[in-house]
Each structure stands twice: as C-alpha cells, then as structure tokens.
Design an enzyme around this catalytic site. Structure first.
Site, PDB file in Angstrom:
ATOM      1  N   GLU A   1       0.756  -0.715   0.072  1.00  0.00           N
ATOM      2  CA  GLU A   1      -0.011  -0.200   0.155  1.00  0.00           C
ATOM      3  C   GLU A   1       0.610   1.001   0.878  1.00  0.00           C
ATOM      4  O   GLU A   1       1.327   1.675   1.431  1.00  0.00           O
ATOM      5  CB  GLU A   1      -1.121  -0.156   1.802  1.00  0.00           C
ATOM      6  CG  GLU A   1      -1.299   1.626   1.072  1.00  0.00           C
ATOM      7  CD  GLU A   1      -3.271   1.297   2.385  1.00  0.00           C
ATOM      8  OE1 GLU A   1      -2.603   0.268   3.183  1.00  0.00           O
ATOM      9  OE2 GLU A   1      -3.456   2.449   2.289  1.00  0.00           O
TER      10      GLU A   1
ATOM     11  N   LYS B   1      -2.637  -1.758  -2.735  1.00  0.00           N
ATOM     12  CA  LYS B   1      -3.048  -0.990  -2.419  1.00  0.00           C
ATOM     13  C   LYS B   1      -3.660   0.221  -2.230  1.00  0.00           C
ATOM     14  O   LYS B   1      -2.651   0.836  -1.453  1.00  0.00           O
ATOM     15  CB  LYS B   1      -3.803  -0.922  -1.222  1.00  0.00           C
ATOM     16  CG  LYS B   1      -4.921  -0.525  -0.415  1.00  0.00           C
ATOM     17  CD  LYS B   1      -5.607  -1.140   1.076  1.00  0.00           C
ATOM     18  CE  LYS B   1      -6.108  -0.374   1.722  1.00  0.00           C
ATOM     19  NZ  LYS B   1      -6.984  -0.906   3.242  1.00  0.00           N
TER      20      LYS B   1
HETATM   21  P1  13P Z   1      -9.245   4.326   4.014  1.00  0.00           P
HETATM   22  O1  13P Z   1     -10.606   3.555   3.208  1.00  0.00           O
HETATM   23  O2  13P Z   1     -10.161   5.459   5.605  1.00  0.00           O
HETATM   24  O3  13P Z   1      -8.847   4.898   3.507  1.00  0.00           O
HETATM   25  O4  13P Z   1      -8.197   3.246   5.296  1.00  0.00           O
HETATM   26  C1  13P Z   1      -8.392   2.154   4.269  1.00  0.00           C
HETATM   27  C2  13P Z   1      -6.824   1.724   4.861  1.00  0.00           C
HETATM   28  O5  13P Z   1      -6.200   1.034   5.167  1.00  0.00           O
HETATM   29  C3  13P Z   1      -5.585   3.039   4.629  1.00  0.00           C
HETATM   30  O6  13P Z   1      -4.444   2.423   4.997  1.00  0.00           O
END
Ligand code: 13P
Length: 347
Positions: free
Chosen positions: A183, A225
C-alpha cells in the site's frame, strides 16, 4: 514459498463482486473515530464494535472477501468466546493483519516526508500471525504531496525509502506464506490538482515495481492497495468522476504489471458515495482494458455509516449492521460496474 497457494489467496481477495474491509485502525485512530460518536475507546468497546461488523453475516459472506485486523483484534474473542478470526472465517472471508508500525519523519528529508517503520522482528511476527490465522498482511507507506504547499516534495529519497521497505516487507510475507498487500498511499490532503497526483502516483508505482522485482517478490502472490488519482481536498478544481476513472486507469495501465491479481483501493478521505462512484465508473468503462481485478479495501468509506448508526448503543446494532451491509453491497456492485446512484436513494 508455495506460490500457487499465495496466488489462490490473492485471487480470492479480489473475487468478483467482493472487496476488503479495512478494520485495522490503530488504537490511536480508532479512539479518534469513537471520539466522533462520543464512545470511550476500551478493549471491550473496540471488540463490540468490530464483532458487530463481522457478525453482519450476509454482507460478510456475499461482499467481503477479507478483513484487515489490528494486532489487538486478531487476539480477541467475541462475547461468546469465539475468536474473532473464526467469525471471519465462518463467514467465508479471509483474515488479514496490519503489520507496519506506522510512520516517522524521514531523517534528512523535508517537513511532511515520512517513512514507515516495522521491519525489525517482522519475520517472527509474521510467523505468529500465520499461526493466529492471518493469510494476508498490509503495510502502508505514505507519500505526502506537499500538503503544506511545498511543491518540491515528494523527493526521490522518500519514494525510494518507502518502496524499498514495502519490497522487504513483501518478501518476508511471501516467505511466511502470507499474501502482502502493498500500500503506497499518495495523500489527498493539500491543494494539488489531479495531474500532480497522477505524476506522484506513477513515479511511486514505477519505483515500487522495480523494488519488488529486485527483492524477488512474485507478483502473482501480491495485492496492490493504492490511492485513486484525485485532486487534493483543498484544490479549487476537483476532478469529475469520469476524469478520476480515466486518469486512475491510465496511471495503473502504465505502471502495474498484468501479473498482479488485484488492485484494491483505499478510500483516503473520499465521501462514501464518491468512493463507490469512482470504483463503479472504472469498472463500467474500462473493464475490458484492465488485466487485474479492480476492487475496494475501504476503511472509512465502509465504516463511517455503521459507526454513526451504532453510536455505542446495543439497541442500534441492527441499524448499524444494515448500514454496513448497504455500503458493502453498493461497493460490491461497483466492483462489477453495476452500481447506480438510484440504488442509494432506494435504500
Ligand atoms: P481508508 O479507506 O479509510 O483510507 O482506510 C483504508 C486503509 O486501510 C488505509 O491504510
């Protein structure tokens, strides 16, 4: 490493019509969420809230492919003594775990630039999480796009440090038979436009896939992600839904290899409906041009409505579960490109 098994999990995480529930708020973040509804954050209230979500059976079974947990939650039991991990598995969903230790200012860099920590001891922690039932993990890197108006960031040093850490994390996960969600979040704070977000995201993803290649990470056993390509929240020129969809798909087609089974977006501060509408527009208009599945891994955009409906009161549990089931269904439909705004009004 059993790549076939990793790939099977990654493909299941990106199953059609489903997405991931990010319920891995750190103790500090969940306290902020609970403060907003006037509920004290204790191990019990956190457990009650999350148990309520995982007990929303039909939504979990039909719409939620996996749940990202926090260290505390993966060890907690439901009120009746059933481990929360078992509740998730029983609903046919896959338990996952956040393993990064959050961000720290990046030494030598400009204000706002951070690096994610948590590599020390990670091999041992992953072994334990696997024993506790986690089959995927998450590590979030944060790229600030000059939210304080500083247009000279992000720097190459920040992107290199963060993508290198993501690659080391991903390699350790695969060694432990755990699918890494990688991510890299380019923040939507600030007044930059969507094109600036595009450039920073493209740069970050190019660097990330080079690092993953050099670390011998098998892309078939990973999930990406990312953020969508949107304008900063304070930008006077917000991008339309069609523009967000077009720019996001273009960016990923240029940077994400076809071997990656799924791309699951974070919501990052978008409203519930925006997060759904953007995902739907991409899947409606571009499905035939995308080699990967495009889905959601939302925290706030799945939880804001049930959190508000719950308000910490037992008598509101059914209403909160309905609110959660509704958002899960809307986003599941968006994964298929079958969402419409009229479905929101009918609810
Ligand atoms: P949000 O969808 O609230 O941005 O959170 C997702 C997430 O796991 C961020 O690391």
């Amino acid at each position: 490493m059993n790549l076939e098994a990793l790939n099977k999990v990654a493909v299941a995480m990106a199953a059609p019509g489903k997405g991931i529930l990010a319920a891995d708020e750190s103790s500090g973040t969940i306290k902020k969420r609970f403060d907003s509804i006037g509920v004290e954050s204790t191990p019990e209230s956190r457990r009650d809230y999350r148990e309520m979500l995982f007990h929303t059976e039909a939504a979990m079974r039909e719409r939620i492919s996996g749940v990202i947990l926090y260290d505390e939650t993966i060890r907690q039991n439901a009120k009746d003594g059933t481990p929360l991990v078992k509740l998730i598995e029983k609903a046919g969903s896959i338990p996952g775990i956040k393993v990064d230790a959050g961000t720290k200012p990046l030494a030598g860099a400009k204000a706002g630039e951070v690096v994610t920590e948590g590599l020390d001891g990670l091999r041992e922690r992953l072994g334990e999480y696997h024993r506790l039932g986690a089959r995927f993990a998450k590590w979030r890197a944060v790229i600030d796009l000059g939210r304080n108006g500083d247009r000279s960031i992000p720097s190459g040093a920040c992107i290199r440090a963060n993508t290198h850490a993501l690659a080391r994390y991903a390699a350790l996960c695969q060694e432990a038979e755990i699918v890494p969600i990688v991510e890299p979040e380019v923040l939507m704070d600030g007044d930059h436009d969507a094109d600036a977000c595009y450039e920073a995201t493209l740069w970050t993803l190019k660097a990330l896939y080079q690092e993953l290649y050099e670390a011998n990470v098998s892309l078939e056993g990973t999930i990406l992600k990312p953020n969508m390509i949107v304008a900063g929240k304070k930008c006077p020129k917000q991008a339309s839904i069609a523009e967000v969809a077009e720019k996001t798909v273009k960016c990923f087609r240029n940077a994400v290899p076809a071997a990656v089974p799924g791309i699951v977006f974070l919501s990052g501060g978008q409203s519930d409906i925006e997060a759904t509408a953007h995902l739907d527009a991409m899947n409606k208009s571009y499905a035939s041009r995308m080699p990967w599945k495009l889905s959601f891994s939302y925290g706030r955009a799945l939880q804001a409505a049930p959190l508000k409906a719950w308000g910490g009161k037992a008598e509101n549990v059914a209403a909160a579960q309905r609110a959660f089931a509704h958002r899960a269904k809307m986003n599941g439909l968006a994964q298929l490109g079958q969402w419409a705004e009229s479905l929101e009004k009918a609810a």
